[in-house]
Design a protein around this motif. Structure first.
Motif, short mmCIF file in Angstrom:
data_model
loop_
_atom_site.label_atom_id
_atom_site.label_comp_id
_atom_site.label_asym_id
_atom_site.label_seq_id
_atom_site.Cartn_x
_atom_site.Cartn_y
_atom_site.Cartn_z
N ALA A 15 0.83 -1.20 0.00
CA ALA A 15 0.00 0.00 0.00
C ALA A 15 0.86 1.25 0.00
O ALA A 15 1.93 1.30 0.63
N ILE A 16 0.40 2.26 -0.71
CA ILE A 16 1.10 3.54 -0.80
C ILE A 16 0.34 4.54 0.08
O ILE A 16 -0.84 4.79 -0.13
N PHE A 17 1.05 5.09 1.06
CA PHE A 17 0.40 5.97 2.04
C PHE A 17 0.64 7.45 1.75
O PHE A 17 0.45 8.29 2.61
N LYS A 18 1.06 7.75 0.54
CA LYS A 18 1.33 9.15 0.19
C LYS A 18 0.32 9.65 -0.82
O LYS A 18 -0.02 8.95 -1.77
N PRO A 19 -0.18 10.89 -0.61
CA PRO A 19 -1.05 11.50 -1.62
C PRO A 19 -0.32 11.58 -2.95
O PRO A 19 0.91 11.71 -2.97
N PRO A 20 -1.01 11.46 -4.10
CA PRO A 20 -2.47 11.40 -4.20
C PRO A 20 -3.03 9.98 -4.29
O PRO A 20 -4.20 9.82 -4.58
#
Length: 312
Positions: A63-68
């Motif tokens: 999972a990528i927890f950085k916007p966007p």
């Protein structure tokens, strides 16, 4: 010596901390050990643990927890659309925005306040949002953790625009399961559903329960307000109770699709199942000044409970 419920300080049970990207997250705790984490990025539930500290929600190891980018896992709110049925981006923009803590939330009804730890979040459209979806709204999200570990989400969307608008919605809920082949969903039998893998063609569920044996992406229509997800290996059952949301979405990417998603492990489909309380088939319409409420309650009980106790 542990706290008793009678002296438990529910305000002290709320902690605000930074995640590793510097984004605020709210940690809710109940007196007997259960906890939940709510990120202000997307207003997303990123963790829900039982009294033993066991995680109950799936989050991908990639999972990528950085916007966007939206977070792959937990519980996200899909607004003002679910899927790609409308003008904004896939699953809407609410899950990709920074929310704020609501300093002036609506009062908590007495039957909801007893023994619950609670946080209120607020989302209003930015100028950028209004360019892609030109309607003014206030979206309030209340997250409550009960003493028994039950998790409740209440969404309130108010039209503060000068004209009506329509939206679709879902609580995109990633349940953590032991083995997808050992899971069954009760409460959806005999219902009509739209199959998103077959151009939203309409079918009728024929099984006495829904089991997952291949990729699945279905919208079950006009579903009952209580759904049970039985995990045989862990001998536990997720009970989902919903209000204001007529549909249930069931999704698992299975093997082939898993390998095409950059934020999802190749084998992780075996340990997750999305069961979403949703309003998809018939969008919700709000006139100026009107407010809609959609509620989801999640409980985990031993699988020795019989279906009749869920009022299925």
């Amino acid at each position: 010596m542990g706290h008793s419920a009678a002296v438990w300080d529910y305000r002290a049970a709320i902690e605000i901390a930074k995640d590793w990207n510097g984004i605020d997250q709210v940690v809710l705790r109940s007196p007997h050990g259960p906890s939940a984490k709510v990120s202000l990025y997307g207003g997303q539930i990123t963790s829900w643990r039982n009294e033993k500290g066991e995680e109950l929600l799936f989050t991908s190891s990639k999972a990528i927890f950085k916007p966007p980018k939206a977070i792959r896992g937990g519980i996200s709110t899909c607004f003002p659309q679910f899927g790609n049925c409308g003008s904004p981006e896939q699953h809407g923009f609410a899950r990709n925005k920074l929310w704020i803590i609501d300093d002036n939330p609506p009062p908590v009804p007495p039957n909801d306040s007893d023994g619950k730890t609670c946080i209120d979040l607020l989302l209003k459209p930015s100028e950028e949002d209004l360019k892609c979806w030109p309607y003014s709204f206030e979206y309030r999200l209340r997250v409550m953790l009960a003493a028994d570990g039950g998790l409740t989400l209440i969404s309130r969307v108010r039209n503060i625009n000068g004209k009506p608008f329509n939206f679709s919605f879902a609580y995109h809920t990633y349940l953590l399961v032991s083995d997808i082949s050992e899971v069954r969903i009760e409460g959806l039998e005999t219902l009509d559903y739209l199959d998103n893998l077959r151009q939203r063609e309409r079918f009728t569920e024929q099984g006495d329960a829904v089991t997952i044996e291949s990729e699945m992406d279905r919208v079950y229509l006009r579903s009952p307000n209580v759904i049970a997800v039985l995990d045989h290996e862990k001998k536990r059952t997720f009970v989902l109770r919903k209000e204001g949301l007529s549909d249930v979405v069931v999704w698992n990417p299975w093997e082939k699709r898993s390998k095409s998603m950059v934020d999802f492990g190749d084998e992780e489909y075996k340990q997750m199942l999305c069961v979403d309380a949703a309003a998809v088939e018939k969008p919700i319409t709000l006139k100026p000044g009107e407010e809609w409420t959609g509620r989801l309650q999640l409980l985990v009980v031993p699988s020795s409970f019989c279906s009749e106790q869920f009022e299925l």
